[in-house]
Design a protein around this motif. Sequence first.
Motif, mmCIF file in Angstrom:
data_model
loop_
_atom_site.group_PDB
_atom_site.id
_atom_site.type_symbol
_atom_site.label_atom_id
_atom_site.label_comp_id
_atom_site.label_asym_id
_atom_site.label_seq_id
_atom_site.Cartn_x
_atom_site.Cartn_y
_atom_site.Cartn_z
ATOM 1 N N THR A 1 1.237 17.302 -23.024
ATOM 2 C CA THR A 1 1.391 16.497 -24.205
ATOM 3 C C THR A 1 2.180 15.038 -23.881
ATOM 4 O O THR A 1 3.063 15.299 -22.886
ATOM 5 C CB THR A 1 1.939 17.323 -25.355
ATOM 6 N N GLU A 2 2.334 14.221 -24.592
ATOM 7 C CA GLU A 2 3.101 13.028 -24.335
ATOM 8 C C GLU A 2 4.516 13.512 -24.638
ATOM 9 O O GLU A 2 5.374 12.831 -23.853
ATOM 10 C CB GLU A 2 2.976 11.776 -25.597
ATOM 11 N N LEU A 3 5.035 14.395 -25.616
ATOM 12 C CA LEU A 3 6.496 14.801 -25.453
ATOM 13 C C LEU A 3 6.548 15.669 -24.466
ATOM 14 O O LEU A 3 8.099 15.454 -23.790
ATOM 15 C CB LEU A 3 6.462 15.569 -26.788
ATOM 16 N N ALA A 4 5.738 16.501 -23.975
ATOM 17 C CA ALA A 4 6.020 17.136 -22.677
ATOM 18 C C ALA A 4 6.207 16.156 -21.371
ATOM 19 O O ALA A 4 7.092 16.373 -20.387
ATOM 20 C CB ALA A 4 4.794 17.922 -22.325
ATOM 21 N N ARG A 5 5.560 15.120 -21.434
ATOM 22 C CA ARG A 5 5.873 13.885 -20.348
ATOM 23 C C ARG A 5 7.421 13.492 -20.435
ATOM 24 O O ARG A 5 8.114 13.290 -19.324
ATOM 25 C CB ARG A 5 5.022 13.043 -20.552
ATOM 26 N N HIS A 6 8.006 13.537 -21.432
ATOM 27 C CA HIS A 6 9.605 13.109 -21.534
ATOM 28 C C HIS A 6 10.170 14.191 -21.304
ATOM 29 O O HIS A 6 11.278 13.968 -20.741
ATOM 30 C CB HIS A 6 9.798 12.766 -23.038
ATOM 31 N N ILE A 7 10.008 15.545 -21.383
ATOM 32 C CA ILE A 7 10.718 16.603 -21.172
ATOM 33 C C ILE A 7 10.717 16.579 -19.625
ATOM 34 O O ILE A 7 11.474 17.125 -19.015
ATOM 35 C CB ILE A 7 10.131 17.873 -21.867
ATOM 36 N N VAL A 8 9.589 16.428 -19.090
ATOM 37 C CA VAL A 8 9.219 16.500 -17.454
ATOM 38 C C VAL A 8 10.276 15.538 -16.707
ATOM 39 O O VAL A 8 11.112 15.851 -15.744
ATOM 40 C CB VAL A 8 8.000 16.211 -17.124
ATOM 41 N N ALA A 9 10.485 14.228 -17.431
ATOM 42 C CA ALA A 9 11.364 13.357 -16.926
ATOM 43 C C ALA A 9 12.779 13.730 -17.125
ATOM 44 O O ALA A 9 13.660 13.302 -15.851
ATOM 45 C CB ALA A 9 11.050 11.797 -17.654
ATOM 46 N N VAL A 10 13.043 14.363 -18.284
ATOM 47 C CA VAL A 10 14.403 14.575 -18.419
ATOM 48 C C VAL A 10 14.820 15.959 -17.179
ATOM 49 O O VAL A 10 15.753 15.836 -16.487
ATOM 50 C CB VAL A 10 14.838 15.263 -19.583
ATOM 51 N N LEU A 11 13.983 16.818 -17.106
ATOM 52 C CA LEU A 11 14.233 17.789 -16.209
ATOM 53 C C LEU A 11 14.219 17.568 -14.654
ATOM 54 O O LEU A 11 14.514 18.392 -13.902
ATOM 55 C CB LEU A 11 13.148 19.037 -16.445
ATOM 56 N N HIS A 12 13.575 16.460 -14.234
ATOM 57 C CA HIS A 12 13.564 16.149 -12.960
ATOM 58 C C HIS A 12 14.618 14.997 -12.644
ATOM 59 O O HIS A 12 14.775 14.800 -11.645
ATOM 60 C CB HIS A 12 12.090 15.111 -12.733
ATOM 61 N N HIS A 13 15.395 14.996 -13.755
ATOM 62 C CA HIS A 13 16.579 14.109 -13.299
ATOM 63 C C HIS A 13 18.037 14.881 -13.304
ATOM 64 O O HIS A 13 18.005 15.775 -14.008
ATOM 65 C CB HIS A 13 16.866 12.905 -14.561
ATOM 66 N N PRO A 14 18.790 14.751 -12.221
ATOM 67 C CA PRO A 14 19.978 15.511 -12.336
ATOM 68 C C PRO A 14 20.873 15.383 -13.434
ATOM 69 O O PRO A 14 21.709 16.611 -13.658
ATOM 70 C CB PRO A 14 20.952 14.555 -11.184
ATOM 71 N N LEU A 15 20.615 14.564 -14.458
ATOM 72 C CA LEU A 15 21.485 14.656 -15.560
ATOM 73 C C LEU A 15 20.878 15.775 -16.566
ATOM 74 O O LEU A 15 21.377 16.098 -17.613
ATOM 75 C CB LEU A 15 21.440 13.167 -16.479
ATOM 76 N N GLY A 16 19.653 15.846 -16.428
ATOM 77 C CA GLY A 16 18.783 16.905 -17.173
ATOM 78 C C GLY A 16 18.759 18.281 -16.385
ATOM 79 O O GLY A 16 18.693 19.372 -17.235
ATOM 80 N N ASN A 17 19.005 18.285 -15.275
ATOM 81 C CA ASN A 17 18.763 19.675 -14.556
ATOM 82 C C ASN A 17 20.103 20.250 -13.780
ATOM 83 O O ASN A 17 20.182 21.103 -13.153
ATOM 84 C CB ASN A 17 17.645 19.823 -13.195
ATOM 85 N N GLY A 18 21.046 19.421 -13.932
ATOM 86 C CA GLY A 18 22.469 19.727 -13.657
ATOM 87 C C GLY A 18 22.594 19.535 -12.036
ATOM 88 O O GLY A 18 23.667 19.891 -11.647
ATOM 89 N N ASP B 1 11.974 5.569 -15.480
ATOM 90 C CA ASP B 1 10.603 5.756 -15.820
ATOM 91 C C ASP B 1 10.493 4.868 -17.002
ATOM 92 O O ASP B 1 10.525 5.166 -18.112
ATOM 93 C CB ASP B 1 9.962 6.971 -16.006
ATOM 94 N N ARG B 2 10.295 3.370 -17.228
ATOM 95 C CA ARG B 2 10.233 2.776 -18.432
ATOM 96 C C ARG B 2 9.194 2.625 -19.317
ATOM 97 O O ARG B 2 9.134 2.121 -20.365
ATOM 98 C CB ARG B 2 10.672 1.110 -18.038
ATOM 99 N N SER B 3 8.202 3.506 -18.759
ATOM 100 C CA SER B 3 7.087 3.838 -19.599
ATOM 101 C C SER B 3 7.267 4.835 -20.735
ATOM 102 O O SER B 3 6.463 4.604 -21.843
ATOM 103 C CB SER B 3 5.861 4.160 -18.809
ATOM 104 N N LEU B 4 8.311 5.210 -20.615
ATOM 105 C CA LEU B 4 8.816 6.424 -21.596
ATOM 106 C C LEU B 4 9.534 5.664 -22.855
ATOM 107 O O LEU B 4 10.087 4.458 -22.718
ATOM 108 C CB LEU B 4 9.886 7.301 -21.010
ATOM 109 N N ALA B 5 9.548 6.460 -24.069
ATOM 110 C CA ALA B 5 10.136 5.931 -25.220
ATOM 111 C C ALA B 5 11.613 6.221 -25.192
ATOM 112 O O ALA B 5 11.748 7.481 -25.143
ATOM 113 C CB ALA B 5 9.396 6.283 -26.578
ATOM 114 N N LEU B 6 12.534 5.449 -25.281
ATOM 115 C CA LEU B 6 13.910 5.671 -25.132
ATOM 116 C C LEU B 6 14.599 6.647 -26.027
ATOM 117 O O LEU B 6 15.179 7.604 -25.854
ATOM 118 C CB LEU B 6 14.705 4.410 -24.917
ATOM 119 N N PRO B 7 14.042 6.441 -27.485
ATOM 120 C CA PRO B 7 14.726 7.329 -28.358
ATOM 121 C C PRO B 7 14.153 8.687 -28.215
ATOM 122 O O PRO B 7 14.977 9.861 -28.454
ATOM 123 C CB PRO B 7 13.951 6.855 -29.799
ATOM 124 N N THR B 8 12.828 9.028 -27.636
ATOM 125 C CA THR B 8 12.256 10.339 -27.488
ATOM 126 C C THR B 8 13.297 10.774 -26.338
ATOM 127 O O THR B 8 13.539 12.304 -26.247
ATOM 128 C CB THR B 8 10.945 10.454 -26.971
#
Length: 327
Positions: free
Chosen positions: A127-144, A283-290
């Motif tokens: 889903t589009e929301l999942a795409r944002h979740i993926v981006a966060v979990l792939h980033h050190p700020l999201g996965n620690g 990834d600037r194709s993402l929505a920053l608020p999301t």
Amino acid sequence: MSVVIPCRNEQDNIGLVLQSLLEQTPPGVFQEVVIADGQSADATLERIEAFRVAFAHRNIRLRVVDNPGRSTPSGLNRAVGAAAGDFIIRIDAHCKLGPTYVDELVRGYLAGGADVVGPTVRYFGTTELARHIVAVLHHPLGNGGTASRNSLKRAVQVKHTVMSCYRREVWEALGGYDERLLSNEDFDFDYRASERGFRVVSLPAPVYWAKARPTLGAFWQQRFRYGYWKYRVVEKHPRSLHLRQLVPVVFGAACVVGLVFPPLLVVNALVLSLLGLLVWRGDRSLALPTVIAVLAANYLGWAFGFLWSLTRHLASRPSRPAPGTRG
């Protein structure tokens, strides 16, 4: 060599997992798949049955065992207990694998002199929301910054890897997975293995593709569950707590304090926005608020789960009699 899969109500996901296993090369790299079904109430069993002939054509046994406990650790114990292989490959029912996943995992195990090995984990979304979740979990700020969740250039010895695979004797020596832990049972298993002298290693390859939650609510629930059961693991293994794991807890506690001291909420919001901006720049194709909303769910869901588990633990402790009183 046996692949074990705990599952419950995975009718929408189990087909992708089984198809990934059918496509593994070279042929014969594993001989058996054991699925522990937690009394699914949907069409999971029918989906599994539809693959039986295809596995038989490849001389792979596809077995289903009952998991009356319905939890992941009880399912793993039943699957491993029923498996015929000396080497256990654990995967979950909501993932997809590259065609050489099992072969690379076994090669990494044989080359590294390890007792427990795990892949690098990446995420995919539907889903589009999942795409944002993926981006966060792939980033050190999201996965620690966890080793197995970021790009590794070589095998690294760790206390915990992801989707750990091991020789049966490791499972037997540890007495299996702790069925009191409804989540974080994998960390507990690896940590106990390391403490017993087994060598636990995260490999740079293969990649295990985990399915991200499709909605923000589902992601919050997952993070809350992880945080809740993480405290139970810390209670059991106090030395396993890392400083980086305290960061979301402090952030969550600060948000609670901010309810009575509003300026602190403003500071927290600014910090969260800055962190979201750093993730978004990748990834600037993402929505920053999301992105910011997903980061908030990631941190606060985990933190509130951890704090709630801590609160319940403290509330359940028997009170001590006041000095000078008699029982």
